[in-house]
Structure formats: C-alpha cells, structure tokens
Design a protein around this motif. Structure first.
Motif, PDB file in Angstrom:
ATOM      1  N   ALA A 110      36.990  36.986  37.974  1.00 48.40           N
ATOM      2  CA  ALA A 110      38.338  36.924  37.408  1.00 48.40           C
ATOM      3  C   ALA A 110      38.629  38.174  36.582  1.00 48.40           C
ATOM      4  CB  ALA A 110      38.486  35.667  36.554  1.00 48.40           C
ATOM      5  N   GLU A 111      37.638  38.598  35.799  1.00 48.97           N
ATOM      6  CA  GLU A 111      37.808  39.808  34.992  1.00 48.97           C
ATOM      7  C   GLU A 111      37.912  41.038  35.887  1.00 48.97           C
ATOM      8  OE1 GLU A 111      38.226  42.258  31.662  1.00 48.97           O
ATOM      9  OE2 GLU A 111      38.409  40.083  31.917  1.00 48.97           O
ATOM     10  N   GLY A 112      37.102  41.061  36.950  1.00 48.47           N
ATOM     11  CA  GLY A 112      37.145  42.176  37.883  1.00 48.47           C
ATOM     12  C   GLY A 112      38.487  42.290  38.583  1.00 48.47           C
ATOM     13  N   LYS A 113      39.065  41.143  38.951  1.00 47.97           N
ATOM     14  CA  LYS A 113      40.381  41.143  39.600  1.00 47.97           C
ATOM     15  C   LYS A 113      41.457  41.651  38.643  1.00 47.97           C
ATOM     16  CE  LYS A 113      39.394  37.357  42.811  1.00 47.97           C
ATOM     17  NZ  LYS A 113      39.707  35.956  43.189  1.00 47.97           N
ATOM     18  N   LYS A 114      41.332  41.270  37.380  1.00 51.87           N
ATOM     19  CA  LYS A 114      42.305  41.714  36.383  1.00 51.87           C
ATOM     20  C   LYS A 114      42.244  43.228  36.193  1.00 51.87           C
ATOM     21  CE  LYS A 114      43.516  41.200  31.490  1.00 51.87           C
ATOM     22  NZ  LYS A 114      43.159  40.541  30.200  1.00 51.87           N
ATOM     23  N   LEU A 115      41.030  43.756  36.052  1.00 53.37           N
ATOM     24  CA  LEU A 115      40.860  45.201  35.865  1.00 53.37           C
ATOM     25  C   LEU A 115      41.324  45.970  37.099  1.00 53.37           C
ATOM     26  CD1 LEU A 115      37.351  45.262  34.138  1.00 53.37           C
ATOM     27  CD2 LEU A 115      39.577  45.665  33.067  1.00 53.37           C
ATOM     28  N   ARG A 116      41.022  45.420  38.272  1.00 58.28           N
ATOM     29  CA  ARG A 116      41.435  46.079  39.505  1.00 58.28           C
ATOM     30  C   ARG A 116      42.953  46.114  39.629  1.00 58.28           C
ATOM     31  NH1 ARG A 116      44.107  45.017  43.322  1.00 58.28           N
ATOM     32  NH2 ARG A 116      44.103  46.321  45.190  1.00 58.28           N
ATOM     33  N   GLN A 117      43.618  45.019  39.262  1.00 59.36           N
ATOM     34  CA  GLN A 117      45.075  44.965  39.342  1.00 59.36           C
ATOM     35  C   GLN A 117      45.714  45.970  38.387  1.00 59.36           C
ATOM     36  OE1 GLN A 117      46.867  43.383  41.563  1.00 59.36           O
ATOM     37  NE2 GLN A 117      48.802  44.138  40.695  1.00 59.36           N
ATOM     38  N   GLU A 118      45.138  46.088  37.196  1.00 56.28           N
ATOM     39  CA  GLU A 118      45.649  47.065  36.232  1.00 56.28           C
ATOM     40  C   GLU A 118      45.503  48.484  36.778  1.00 56.28           C
ATOM     41  OE1 GLU A 118      43.445  46.321  32.699  1.00 56.28           O
ATOM     42  OE2 GLU A 118      44.576  44.510  32.147  1.00 56.28           O
ATOM     43  N   ASP A 119      44.357  48.739  37.402  1.00 53.10           N
ATOM     44  CA  ASP A 119      44.110  50.060  37.981  1.00 53.10           C
ATOM     45  C   ASP A 119      45.064  50.323  39.144  1.00 53.10           C
ATOM     46  OD1 ASP A 119      42.566  52.496  38.103  1.00 53.10           O
ATOM     47  OD2 ASP A 119      41.658  51.716  39.935  1.00 53.10           O
ATOM     48  N   PHE A 120      45.329  49.284  39.932  1.00 51.70           N
ATOM     49  CA  PHE A 120      46.254  49.419  41.057  1.00 51.70           C
ATOM     50  C   PHE A 120      47.654  49.780  40.571  1.00 51.70           C
ATOM     51  CE2 PHE A 120      49.531  47.337  43.684  1.00 51.70           C
ATOM     52  CZ  PHE A 120      49.385  48.066  44.854  1.00 51.70           C
ATOM     53  N   GLU A 121      48.109  49.110  39.512  1.00 54.19           N
ATOM     54  CA  GLU A 121      49.444  49.384  38.979  1.00 54.19           C
ATOM     55  C   GLU A 121      49.542  50.814  38.463  1.00 54.19           C
ATOM     56  OE1 GLU A 121      52.080  47.583  39.183  1.00 54.19           O
ATOM     57  OE2 GLU A 121      51.074  45.874  40.117  1.00 54.19           O
ATOM     58  N   LYS A 122      48.467  51.293  37.826  1.00 54.81           N
ATOM     59  CA  LYS A 122      48.469  52.665  37.316  1.00 54.81           C
ATOM     60  C   LYS A 122      48.491  53.680  38.458  1.00 54.81           C
ATOM     61  CE  LYS A 122      45.972  51.596  33.035  1.00 54.81           C
ATOM     62  NZ  LYS A 122      44.702  51.792  32.283  1.00 54.81           N
ATOM     63  N   THR A 123      47.863  53.310  39.573  1.00 57.16           N
ATOM     64  CA  THR A 123      47.837  54.211  40.724  1.00 57.16           C
ATOM     65  C   THR A 123      49.165  54.210  41.468  1.00 57.16           C
ATOM     66  OG1 THR A 123      45.456  53.852  41.023  1.00 57.16           O
ATOM     67  CG2 THR A 123      46.668  54.729  42.907  1.00 57.16           C
ATOM     68  N   PHE A 124      49.714  53.008  41.698  1.00 56.77           N
ATOM     69  CA  PHE A 124      50.941  52.863  42.474  1.00 56.77           C
ATOM     70  C   PHE A 124      52.174  53.262  41.663  1.00 56.77           C
ATOM     71  CE2 PHE A 124      53.506  50.018  45.500  1.00 56.77           C
ATOM     72  CZ  PHE A 124      53.445  50.970  46.507  1.00 56.77           C
ATOM     73  N   HIS A 125      52.090  53.071  40.339  1.00 54.13           N
ATOM     74  CA  HIS A 125      53.195  53.447  39.456  1.00 54.13           C
ATOM     75  C   HIS A 125      52.634  54.277  38.297  1.00 54.13           C
ATOM     76  CE1 HIS A 125      55.681  50.579  41.641  1.00 54.13           C
ATOM     77  NE2 HIS A 125      54.778  49.644  41.412  1.00 54.13           N
ATOM     78  N   PRO A 126      52.190  55.495  38.585  1.00 54.72           N
ATOM     79  CA  PRO A 126      51.546  56.318  37.548  1.00 54.72           C
ATOM     80  C   PRO A 126      52.511  56.728  36.439  1.00 54.72           C
ATOM     81  CG  PRO A 126      51.981  57.632  39.503  1.00 54.72           C
ATOM     82  CD  PRO A 126      52.290  56.211  39.869  1.00 54.72           C
ATOM     83  N   SER A 127      51.984  56.776  35.223  1.00 55.05           N
ATOM     84  CA  SER A 127      52.783  57.217  34.082  1.00 55.05           C
ATOM     85  C   SER A 127      52.942  58.731  34.121  1.00 55.05           C
ATOM     86  CB  SER A 127      52.092  56.811  32.778  1.00 55.05           C
ATOM     87  OG  SER A 127      50.832  57.471  32.659  1.00 55.05           O
ATOM     88  N   ARG A 128      53.830  59.255  33.288  1.00 61.04           N
ATOM     89  CA  ARG A 128      54.019  60.708  33.220  1.00 61.04           C
ATOM     90  C   ARG A 128      52.740  61.394  32.771  1.00 61.04           C
ATOM     91  NH1 ARG A 128      60.011  61.610  30.441  1.00 61.04           N
ATOM     92  NH2 ARG A 128      61.246  60.666  32.142  1.00 61.04           N
ATOM     93  N   TRP A 129      52.036  60.763  31.815  1.00 60.47           N
ATOM     94  CA  TRP A 129      50.795  61.347  31.321  1.00 60.47           C
ATOM     95  C   TRP A 129      49.752  61.416  32.432  1.00 60.47           C
ATOM     96  CZ3 TRP A 129      47.873  64.330  28.809  1.00 60.47           C
ATOM     97  CH2 TRP A 129      46.508  64.091  28.675  1.00 60.47           C
ATOM     98  N   ARG A 130      49.664  60.362  33.242  1.00 59.18           N
ATOM     99  CA  ARG A 130      48.691  60.343  34.332  1.00 59.18           C
ATOM    100  C   ARG A 130      48.999  61.448  35.344  1.00 59.18           C
ATOM    101  NH1 ARG A 130      45.298  56.017  36.077  1.00 59.18           N
ATOM    102  NH2 ARG A 130      44.616  56.217  38.247  1.00 59.18           N
TER     103      ARG A 130
END
Length: 250
Positions: free
Chosen positions: A100-120
């Motif tokens: 469950a924790e792994g899925k949560k971390l993966r989803q957060e990483d996916f969102e950062k990749t698919f919708h990267p911030s200006r800083w990223r």
C-alpha cells in the motif's frame, strides 16, 4: 613537503576517491525500482521475482518466500552481476505486487513525472546543460592541470603521475550521468510507444517515458499483459539495445 611526499599523498587520495566513486555510482533508472517487488525477465526466458536491492556491482532479488528446486535445494535470493546486464529482457514492477505504501509512493512519482513542476523541469534543463558542455569542462580541466604542472611544485609533482591523474579524472567523469538524447528529452513525461525486441519479434507498449540512461529506458504506467488477457498495470525498465521509443502517443 617534498615532491615525493606530495606524489605519495596524491596517489593514495586518488585511489580512495576512485573506490568511493565506484561504490556510490548506480543507474538512476534502476534506483527508481529499488526496495520494490519486481520481476526480472531474462532473454533466455527465465524469470525471478523478488525485492530489488541495487548495488554498484549488480542487482540482488530477495525472494518473498523460500524456493526449492527438484533437487530440494533451497533459495532465498538471486544475484545478477553488472556484466550480465546484457542478458536482461526487462525489469518489471507489477502494480499488484506493491505494498500500500509502495503504491502511494509510486502514484506520487507518476504525478510528478506526468505533470512536472516548473522546478522539476528547470532542474532537468540545468542537468542537461552540464551534460552538453561536459566535453568543454574536461578540456578546461586538462588545460588547468597542464598550467599548474608548469607553474607550481605541487602541479609538477602531480603531472609526473599522469596515469593516476587520468584515472581519477575518468572516475569523476564516469560518476556524472552523461547520457543526453535530444529526441528522448522531448518525450520525457509524455505517453509514448516503446518497441521492445522479444526473440525475433518487436512488441509495442504504451506508457509514460520516465527517464533514460546510457543503458536503460524507464517506462511507467504500462499495460504489460499479453494480447489475449486483460490489462495488467506495470512499470518497465529495459535495455536501450532492445527497447526503442518510436512514437508519441496519448
């Protein structure tokens, strides 16, 4: 301090730096899967499922449970050495194998990749800039070393050990990820079609291009099911020699 002492100190420090750099350098695509339950697929058809532990010299897969073979031998893990990386078909992270924790971390990483911030985006642009000017930086360092060898006693002592100097330079250059592919950069964070060679065939997969290195391509949010079965969500790491990003998708 005489030239001999300086030389000895420099050689010792060079050796220590080289060892440390070799120990800490790891592929950044493989880093994304470390400590997750993954399935290793080899070109010969063998598969190994376990929790991935990433080492500088290779990969370790800790089995979720004890495995016995037909000879009643017991296995708790599988090791793949770095020189065996060319035997990799794919490293697959099935979503249903994550905690469950792994899925949560993966989803957060996916969102950062698919919708990267200006800083990223800015951070990646800066890193890419340094990759592009790498050759210029190397030339500047060579000129500085040459100048010091002619103008200072310390520089002269160091220059008398060109082999050690070049060895340390190579270790430092190797530590920095220098793989830069302009075509792939345009597709980072975008849905793409990956063509993966399996045997004599090329199989196409749709996923989000997360990253790439000199050796690997990382694709996330992939349907890794066979054509005859339902969707199976997974993330992939494949060798660039067998996997090619060919098209932009949606």
């Amino acid at each position: 301090m005489d030239a001999t002492t300086i030389t000895i100190i420099f050689i010792v420090l060079s050796a220590l730096v080289a060892v440390v750099l070799r120990k800490i350098k790891k592929d950044k695509c493989l880093k994304d899967f470390r400590d997750d339950m993954v399935t290793l697929e080899l070109l010969n058809g063998q598969q190994y499922k376990g929790e991935l532990k990433l080492k500088s010299s290779g990969l370790k897969f800790d089995y979720p449970e004890l495995i016995k073979d037909e000879q009643s031998l017991k296995f708790l893990s599988f090791l793949l050495y770095k020189n065996e990386y060319p035997d990799i078909q794919a490293v697959v992270r099935y979503h249903h194998d994550l905690t469950a924790e792994g899925k949560k971390l993966r989803q957060e990483d996916f969102e950062k990749t698919f919708h990267p911030s200006r800083w990223r985006r800015l951070r990646r642009s800066i890193l890419n800039f340094f990759k592009i000017i790498k050759d210029a930086v190397i030339e500047i360092l060579n000129l500085m070393t040459s100048h010091l060898s002619k103008t200072t006693p310390v520089g002269a002592a160091i220059s008398s050990n060109d082999r050690e100097v070049n060895k340390m330079k190579n270790e430092l250059y190797g530590l920095v990820e220098t793989s830069y592919e302009p075509l792939l950069e345009d597709y980072i964070g975008e849905r793409v079609i990956l063509e993966l060679k399996k045997g004599s065939e090329w199989v196409k997969y749709n996923g989000v291009l997360k990253d790439y290195t000199a050796e690997f391509i990382e694709l996330i949010d992939v349907d890794y099911a066979l054509e005859t079965s339902g969707r199976i969500d997974a993330d992939l790491i494949v060798l660039r020699k067998y996997g090619i990003v060919r098209n932009l998708s949606e």
